[in-house]
Design a protein around this motif. Structure first.
Motif, PDB file in Angstrom:
ATOM      1  N   LYS A  25       0.780  -1.258   0.080  1.00 56.31           N
ATOM      2  CA  LYS A  25       0.079   0.129   0.080  1.00 56.31           C
ATOM      3  C   LYS A  25       0.817   1.474  -0.038  1.00 56.31           C
ATOM      4  O   LYS A  25       0.198   2.482  -0.212  1.00 56.31           O
ATOM      5  CB  LYS A  25      -0.946   0.066   1.407  1.00 56.31           C
ATOM      6  CG  LYS A  25      -2.233  -0.883   1.075  1.00 56.31           C
ATOM      7  CD  LYS A  25      -3.066  -0.584   2.272  1.00 56.31           C
ATOM      8  CE  LYS A  25      -4.233  -1.371   2.233  1.00 56.31           C
ATOM      9  NZ  LYS A  25      -5.202  -1.225   3.585  1.00 56.31           N
ATOM     10  N   PHE A  26       2.095   1.210   0.341  1.00 53.89           N
ATOM     11  CA  PHE A  26       2.983   2.292   0.294  1.00 53.89           C
ATOM     12  C   PHE A  26       3.097   2.895  -0.723  1.00 53.89           C
ATOM     13  O   PHE A  26       3.377   2.379  -2.045  1.00 53.89           O
ATOM     14  CB  PHE A  26       4.280   2.081   0.886  1.00 53.89           C
ATOM     15  CG  PHE A  26       4.304   2.030   2.474  1.00 53.89           C
ATOM     16  CD1 PHE A  26       3.817   0.908   3.094  1.00 53.89           C
ATOM     17  CD2 PHE A  26       4.909   3.093   3.278  1.00 53.89           C
ATOM     18  CE1 PHE A  26       3.718   1.025   4.520  1.00 53.89           C
ATOM     19  CE2 PHE A  26       5.076   2.759   4.552  1.00 53.89           C
ATOM     20  CZ  PHE A  26       4.335   2.021   5.078  1.00 53.89           C
ATOM     21  N   GLY A  27       2.944   4.278  -0.789  1.00 49.01           N
ATOM     22  CA  GLY A  27       3.277   5.004  -2.174  1.00 49.01           C
ATOM     23  C   GLY A  27       1.688   5.270  -2.801  1.00 49.01           C
ATOM     24  O   GLY A  27       1.688   6.152  -3.681  1.00 49.01           O
ATOM     25  N   THR A  28       0.798   4.726  -2.437  1.00 50.17           N
ATOM     26  CA  THR A  28      -0.495   4.724  -3.054  1.00 50.17           C
ATOM     27  C   THR A  28      -1.552   5.698  -1.898  1.00 50.17           C
ATOM     28  O   THR A  28      -2.718   5.726  -2.346  1.00 50.17           O
ATOM     29  CB  THR A  28      -1.298   3.381  -3.176  1.00 50.17           C
ATOM     30  OG1 THR A  28      -1.616   2.776  -1.873  1.00 50.17           O
ATOM     31  CG2 THR A  28      -0.499   2.509  -4.037  1.00 50.17           C
ATOM     32  N   GLY A  29      -0.887   6.455  -1.026  1.00 47.76           N
ATOM     33  CA  GLY A  29      -1.733   7.019  -0.171  1.00 47.76           C
ATOM     34  C   GLY A  29      -2.122   6.307   0.902  1.00 47.76           C
ATOM     35  O   GLY A  29      -3.345   6.117   1.291  1.00 47.76           O
ATOM     36  N   HIS A  30      -1.099   5.840   1.716  1.00 46.99           N
ATOM     37  CA  HIS A  30      -1.173   5.104   2.996  1.00 46.99           C
ATOM     38  C   HIS A  30      -0.510   5.754   4.191  1.00 46.99           C
ATOM     39  O   HIS A  30       0.485   6.153   3.828  1.00 46.99           O
ATOM     40  CB  HIS A  30      -0.479   3.581   2.655  1.00 46.99           C
ATOM     41  CG  HIS A  30      -0.667   2.743   3.783  1.00 46.99           C
ATOM     42  ND1 HIS A  30      -2.007   2.566   4.259  1.00 46.99           N
ATOM     43  CD2 HIS A  30       0.188   1.908   4.638  1.00 46.99           C
ATOM     44  CE1 HIS A  30      -1.864   1.572   5.146  1.00 46.99           C
ATOM     45  NE2 HIS A  30      -0.426   1.391   5.386  1.00 46.99           N
ATOM     46  N   VAL A  31      -1.287   6.015   5.310  1.00 47.56           N
ATOM     47  CA  VAL A  31      -0.677   6.776   6.254  1.00 47.56           C
ATOM     48  C   VAL A  31       0.113   6.259   7.367  1.00 47.56           C
ATOM     49  O   VAL A  31       1.054   7.130   7.803  1.00 47.56           O
ATOM     50  CB  VAL A  31      -2.167   7.451   7.084  1.00 47.56           C
ATOM     51  CG1 VAL A  31      -2.638   6.361   7.978  1.00 47.56           C
ATOM     52  CG2 VAL A  31      -1.729   8.654   7.770  1.00 47.56           C
ATOM     53  N   GLU A  32       0.513   5.058   7.051  1.00 45.50           N
ATOM     54  CA  GLU A  32       1.167   4.454   8.148  1.00 45.50           C
ATOM     55  C   GLU A  32       2.598   5.069   8.036  1.00 45.50           C
ATOM     56  O   GLU A  32       3.171   5.516   9.176  1.00 45.50           O
ATOM     57  CB  GLU A  32       1.361   2.933   7.769  1.00 45.50           C
ATOM     58  CG  GLU A  32       2.097   2.273   8.740  1.00 45.50           C
ATOM     59  CD  GLU A  32       1.917   0.733   8.533  1.00 45.50           C
ATOM     60  OE1 GLU A  32       1.443   0.074   7.779  1.00 45.50           O
ATOM     61  OE2 GLU A  32       2.840  -0.029   9.038  1.00 45.50           O
TER      62      GLU A  32
END
Lengths: 330, 164, 504
Positions: free
Chosen positions: C290-297
Motif C-alpha cells: 500500500k505504500f506510495g498509494t496514499g497510505h498513512v502508516e
C-alpha cells in the motif's frame, strides 16, 4: 502607464548619477555615510565571523548614524564573498569582513585575490591555535607530546581541527617546522570544522587537535579534553592556565585565524580615515569587548597601516607553510 | 521527454565513465591513502553499471506501473494536449524565466523582473489578463515586503525602488 | 529543581518572550510552507532579528521557528507534491497521493499531530536522557558514521516505487553532484570546471527546490489544467488522529526512538531520520504494497521521527557545542552570541535558562497543534485556486528563496538547472527523491570513509572491529543485498502473464 513610469525613473536616476559624478564630489566626504552601508560577510549566518560582523555593524550604525546591513555572501568556501568585497564600488557603501582565508586561497590557486586586493581598514580579532588532547591521553604537557611525536614514525600521530589545507592544518605544519620536523610528521585528518574534530578527539579517534581554544571550550569544560598550549605570543586572559609554546618548550612560533574589516581597493582616503576612526571607537567600546570575551574571542587592534602589514606578514607565513605541506600551487 | 530506457541507460554509462575518468585525473593528496580521486571513481563505475543494467532491462520487471491515482469522484478524461511541433519546448519556460531573473534582476530591479516572471508564467498556464495582470502587479510587492523588508534579504532595487 | 523550574517559568513568561515565540511560530509556519524555502533558511534568516532580542527571547524564536518549519514543510508536499524540506521529500509522494484520494486533511493532520508528539518525545529525551544520549553521540567515530551514512543511502532503494536499479542510479547521480566543489577531504577543486561558484559545491536545498518545485511547474506547462477539486468542506483535521495513534502506536514509538537516536548523532539530523523511519515503516509494515498509494502508516512513523530528532539534536549542541544538524549549528551561533555558551556549565550554572529552553520546546510543540490546524485550513485554499495563479508565485518563491541562501545569484542558476534535471529524470522513471538523498548524504559518506582510512593507516579492519560499527555494517550489507535477493527470487518464479503484459 508602466512605460512612462519606467522612463521617468530612468531619467531621474540618470540625473542623480550625473549630479553625483560632477556636482557633489567634494561634498561626498563630509556627507559620508549618506545612505545605508552594506557589510559583506563571506561566511554563513550564525557562525563566529557572522556574529563578530553583526556586533561591529551594530556599533558602527550607532556611531555613524546610518544603517550598516550585514549581508552573508556565502559560497565557494569564502571565495565568493571575498570576491564580492573586492569587486564592489570603492565608494565606502560596500565594505566587508576579511578573514584569514584571503591569505591562503591564492596560494592554492583558488582565486587571484590576495590581501593586496583590498583597502585595509582595521584588524579586530585574532584567535591563536591551541593544542588539545583527549582527557584520556597520556601526555600531560606539550613537551611530552612533542617528544612522543618526534620519537614516533611519520604519520603515527593523527591530528585534526579543520579541512585539508585549512588554517589549523597550516598551524600544525608550522609548529612541526618550528621543531625541525617534516610537515607530514603528524598525519592530518580533514574534518568539517573544529566541532566534529573535537567530537572525534573525545571519541578516541584522534591524538590531538590544533583548533583554537574557544572552539574547544565546551568539550574541555565537559572534561573530555584538555588544552596543552597555544601558539601565540601571550596567554589568553580567559584561559590563563594554558601556556604559550614559547613558555612550554621554548619555540617561538605563533599564528592565528584573524578577522578584519576591509574595503575595495582605491577607497577614497578621507572615507577610509573616517571608517578606521569609527572602527577604533567600536573596538574600544565596552559592548565589543564584552561580546568578544563572552565568546572567548581574542581582540587585537590594528589600524589601516598595521592591518596591511599584518596581512602581508601572515600571507608570507602561510605561503611557506603551504609549500612545506605540498598544498601550494604557486 | 519520455526516452527509451536504452537512451537514458547509455547516457548514464557515458556520464559514469566520464566522471570516473575525471576522478582518475585528480592528483593524490599528500598524507591521504585515499585521495579525492577515489570517490568519483567508485561513483562513476557504479553509475555506469547501473546504466548498463538499465540498457539491458535488468530490474525492469520490478517497475510498478505508475498508476494515476484518480481523484475522488473520478477524474474527467483529460483532453489530449495540443501537440504542436514546439509544444514540448514550453516545459523549458520555467528554467528560462529563472535565468532571465539572474540576468535581469540586478538591472531592472526585483519588482519589475518578478512582475514579468509572474505574468509570463501565469499566461503560459492559460490565465486571462484579468487574473495575470493583478497577480503580476501585486505579488512582487508582497514577496518583497516579506523578504526584502522583514528578513533583510538584499533584493536589488533597480529601476523601480519600493516605497518602503 | 523546583526552584529552577519556577525561575525558568519566570524567564519565559515575559511579554517579549511570548510575543517573540508566537511571531516566530507563525513565521516558521509560513516560511516552511512556501515551496522553495526550508526550515534551515527560516532559522538562518532569523539570526539578524535575534540580534535585537534578549537571550531567552532569541532562543525562543529559533526553537519555535525551526519546530514549526519542519512540520509545515509537509504542507506543500502534501498539497502540491513540492516538499518544503529534504525531510518531507521522503514521503511527499505518499502525502500527495492521499490528497488525490481526498484525504488531504488526514495526511496533514497526521503530519501536525505526530510531529507534535514526536517533538514532545524529543524534548523529554533531552530533559531526562541528555547525559547518556551525549555518550552515544561521543562514542560514534567516523567508522560508525560511514556505515550509518551508507544505511541512509540504502533507504533510497527501499522507499522507491520505481525500479530499484533506477533508484540506485538516481542515488549515484546525487552522490556525483556531492563530489562537486572543494569541500572534500582532499580540499582540492573537483568537477568545478574553473567556476568559482562551484567551489562551495551544490547545496541540497536549491537542488531539492529545483527537482521538485521547478520540475512541477515545468510539467504543468505541458499538461492541461486538471479539473478543480470539487468544492467540499475540508473535513476535521484532528478527527481520526486518535484512532491512528492507537492503531499505529508501535510505529509512532519506533519513529520517536529512531528520531531521537539519529537526531543526537551530529551531522545526521531530521532529513535522515525521516528517510530511515519511512523506509523502516515500509520494510516492517504488514501491508507494504500500500505504500506510495496514499497510505498513512509511513507518514505516522516519519512524522514522529523527524520532529523528535529536532529536539534531541540539541543534546550535543548544548553539551559540547557540536551541532546535530544545520539548524542546530545556527542555534549554537545564537547561543554564543547571547552569552549562553554551550557546555556542561550551561546545565549547572545556568540551569534556569536550560529549563526555559526545555519549556519553550514543549510550548512550541503544543502551540503547533492549533497554529498548524489554522495554517492547514488557510493552505487548503490553494487546492481551490487555479493553477495559473499558484505556479507563478511558486516560481517567485524559488527565485527569492534560492537567492537568499547565500545572497548569491548562483543559487537561482542551480535551481533552474536542477529543474531540468528533475523533469527529465521524473519523465523517465528515475526517482528524484533518491538523488536528493544522495546529495544530502554524499559528503558524509566520503568524509567518513577517507578520514577513517587515514586514522587506520589504510586498514579496513576497524570498519568491522568496533562493536557498533560491526552491527551497522551487518545492517548496511543486509540492506544492500536485499533487492538482489528479491530480484533473484522473482527471477526464479515463473513470470506472471499479467506483469509481462503491462511492462513496457
Amino acid at each position: 502607464m508602466s512605460k512612462i513610469t519606467r522612463r521617468t525613473f530612468a531619467a531621474s536616476s540618470a540625473v542623480v548619477a550625473a549630479s553625483a559624478a560632477f556636482g557633489l564630489r567634494p561634498a561626498l566626504a563630509q556627507a559620508y555615510p549618506a545612505r545605508p552601508v552594506t557589510l559583506i560577510v563571506p561566511w554563513g549566518a550564525g557562525g563566529g565571523t557572522d556574529a563578530t560582523a553583526r556586533i561591529v555593524a551594530a556599533l558602527l550604525e550607532k556611531d555613524l548614524g546610518q544603517p550598516f546591513n550585514v549581508v552573508n555572501r556565502t559560497g565557494g568556501s569564502g571565495v565568493v564573498g571575498h570576491t564580492a568585497i573586492a569587486t564592489a564600488q570603492p565608494d565606502g557603501y560596500t565594505i566587508g569582513m576579511l578573514t584569514v582565508e584571503i591569505s591562503m586561497m591564492h596560494w592554492q590557486g583558488l582565486t587571484e585575490l590576495a590581501p593586496k586586493s583590498y583597502t585595509p581598514l582595521a584588524l579586530m580579532n585574532e584567535d591563536p591555535p591551541g593544542i588539545q588532547v583527549s582527557s584520556s591521553s597520556p601526555y600531560k604537557t606539550v613537551k611530552e607530546l612533542a617528544e612522543a611525536i618526534k620519537a614516533a614514525p611519520p604519520g603515527k600521530f593523527k591530528a585534526s581541527g579543520t579541512g585539508q589545507g585549512g588554517i589549523w592544518h597550516l598551524a600544525l605544519v608550522g609548529w612541526m617546522q618550528a621543531m625541525g620536523l617534516p610537515a607530514n610528521q603528524v598525519a592530518w585528518v580533514p574534518s568539517n570544522g573544529a566541532a566534529p574534530a573535537m567530537q572525534d578527539l573525545a571519541a578516541g579517534g584522534l591524538d590531538l587537535t590544533t583548533c583554537s581554544v574557544p572552539e574547544a571550550r565546551a568539550i574541555i569544560e565537559a572534561g573530555k579534553a584538555r588544552s596543552l598550549a597555544i601558539m601565540a605570543p601571550a596567554r589568553n586572559p580567559i584561559f590563563k592556565d594554558v601556556p604559550t609554546l614559547k613558555e612550554a618548550m621554548g619555540i617561538d612560533y605563533a599564528t592565528g585565524a584573524w578577522r578584519g574589516i576591509g574595503a575595495p581597493k582605491n577607497l577614497p582616503p578621507e572615507i577610509a580615515t573616517k571608517l578606521t576612526a569609527a572602527l577604533k571607537k567600536v573596538y574600544d567600546s565596552a559592548e565589543f569587548k564584552d561580546f568578544m570575551s563572552n565568546r572567548g574571542f581574542g581582540t587585537v587592534w590594528g589600524d589601516a597601516g598595521q592591518f596591511g602589514s599584518f596581512m602581508d606578514k601572515g600571507d608570507a607565513q602561510m605561503g611557506e607553510a603551504m609549500k612545506a605541506a605540498g598544498l601550494s600551487k604557486a | 521527454m519520455r526516452l527509451p530506457d536504452s537512451v537514458t541507460g547509455s547516457f548514464l554509462v557515458v556520464l559514469g565513465a566520464a566522471s570516473a575518468y575525471g576522478g582518475w585525473l585528480l592528483p593524490p593528496v599528500p598524507g591521504q591513502p585515499v585521495g579525492p580521486n577515489v570517490f568519483p571513481l567508485v561513483i562513476g563505475i557504479g553509475l555506469a553499471l547501473c546504466g548498463l543494467a538499465i540498457v539491458f532491462g535488468i530490474g525492469h520487471t520490478f517497475e510498478e506501473e505508475e498508476e494515476l491515482i484518480p481523484l475522488e469522484d473520478g477524474q474527467a478524461a483529460a483532453a489530449a494536449p495540443p501537440q504542436g511541433k514546439f509544444y514540448s519546448l514550453r516545459a523549458l519556460l520555467p528554467p528560462a524565466l529563472l535565468l532571465f531573473y539572474v540576468v535581469a534582476a540586478d538591472r531592472l530591479g526585483f519588482i519589475i523582473t518578478a512582475a514579468i516572471m509572474v505574468y509570463v508564467t501565469s499566461t503560459a498556464l492559460g490565465a486571462k489578463w484579468k487574473l495575470a495582470l493583478p497577480l503580476a502587479a501585486l505579488s512582487p510587492f508582497a514577496i518583497h515586503l516579506i523578504f526584502g523588508k522583514l528578513l533583510r534579504v538584499p533584493l536589488p532595487a533597480g529601476l523601480l525602488p519600493t516605497p518602503w | 529543581m523546583l526552584k529552577t523550574l519556577i525561575e525558568a517559568f519566570a524567564l519565559i513568561s515575559t511579554w517579549e518572550v511570548i510575543i517573540a515565540m508566537f511571531a516566530a511560530s507563525v513565521y516558521g509556519l509560513v516560511i516552511g510552507s512556501l515551496p522553495g524555502l526550508s526550515a534551515t533558511m527560516a532559522t538562518a534568516l532569523l539570526v539578524p532579528v535575534t540580534f535585537y532580542l534578549s537571550p531567552i527571547a532569541a532562543i525562543a524564536t529559533i526553537v519555535a521557528a525551526s519546530s514549526m518549519a519542519i512540520f509545515s514543510g509537509d504542507i506543500p508536499g502534501a498539497l502540491l507534491r513540492i516538499p518544503g524540506t529534504p525531510a518531507s521529500a521522503a514521503y511527499a509522494d505518499e502525502a500527495y497521493a492521499m490528497t488525490r484520494k481526498g484525504q488531504a486533511e488526514l495526511a496533514l493532520g497526521a503530519g501536525v499531530w505526530f510531529s507534535a508528539v514526536g517533538g514532545i518525545a524529543g524534548v523529554l529525551s533531552l530533559m531526562i536522557l541528555a547525559p547518556p544520549l551525549a555518550e552515544i553521540a561521543l562514542s560514534f567515530s567516523t567508522f560508525e558514521y560511514f556505515w550509518l551514512a551508507l544505511l541512509g543511502l540504502m533507504c533510497a532503494t527501499l522507499v522507491a516505487r520505481s525500479s530499484p536499479v533506477k533508484a540506485i542510479a538516481g542515488m549515484f547521480l546525487g552522490l556525483l553532484v556531492s563530489c562537486i566543489g572543494i569541500e572534500n577531504p582532499g580540499g582540492v577543486p573537483r568537477f568545478t570546471f574553473g567556476l568559482t561558484d562551484l567551489f562551495g559545491g551544490i547545496e541540497p536545498i536549491p537542488a531539492l527546490v529545483g527537482v521538485f518545485a521547478v520540475a512541477q511547474v515545468m510539467r504543468a506547462m505541458l499538461t492541461p489544467e486538471p479539473p478543480p477539486l470539487p468544492r467540499r468542506k475540508f473535513g476535521s483535521i484532528m478527527a481520526g488522529q486518535w484512532k491512528l495513534t492507537k492503531q499505529y502506536h508501535w510505529q509512532m514509538t519506533r519513529g520517536n526512538i529512531v528520531g531521537i537516536i539519529i537526531g543526537v548523532l551530529p551531522g545526521a539530523g531530521a532529513d535522515m531520520a525521516a528517510w530511515v523511519s519511512y523506509a523502516m515503516s515500509k520494510r516492517f509494515s504488514k501491508e507494504p504494497e500500500k505504500f506510495g498509494t496514499g497510505h498513512v502508516e509511513g507518514l505516522v512513523e516519519a512524522g514522529a521521527s523527524n520532529n523528535a530528532s529536532i529536539a534531541s539534536g540539541w543534546v550535543p549542541s548544548l553539551l559540547f557545542g557540536i551541532p546535530g544538524d544545520t539548524i542546530a549549528a545556527i542555534a549554537i551561533g545564537v547561543l554564543y552570541m547571547k552569552g549562553l555558551n554551550p557546555g556542561p556549565t550551561l546545565f549547572t550554572e545556568k540551569a534556569s535558562s536550560m529549563y526555559a529552553i526545555y519549556l519553550m520546546f514543549i510550548i512550541a510543540n503544543i502551540l503547533m497543534i492549533p497554529l498548524g490546524i489554522a495554517m492547514i485550513r488557510i493552505a487548503a485554499y490553494i487546492l481551490l485556486a487555479p493553477r495559473s495563479a499558484i505556479m507563478p508565485i511558486i516560481m517567485l518563491c524559488c527565485a527569492v528563496g534560492s537567492f537568499a541562501i547565500g545572497n548569491n545569484m548562483f543559487g537561482v542558476v542551480t535551481v533552474a538547472a536542477f529543474g531540468i534535471i528533475g523533469y527529465v529524470m521524473e519523465a523517465n522513471g528515475y526517482p528524484v527523491a533518491a538523488m536528493v538523498l544522495g546529495i544530502v548524504m554524499g559528503t558524509m559518506v566520503e568524509q567518513a570513509f577517507v578520514t577513517s582510512l587515514i586514522k587506520s593507516d589504510g586498514s579496513i579492519l576497524p570498519f568491522f572491529e568496533r562493536p557498533v560499527a560491526a552491527i551497522l555494517a551487518a545492517m548496511a550489507i543486509g540492506a544492500l543485498l536485499w533487492p538482489v535477493m528479491v530480484w533473484a527470487w522473482r527471477k526464479l518464479k515463473p513470470v506472471r502473464t499479467g506483469v509481462a503484459a503491462t511492462s513496457r
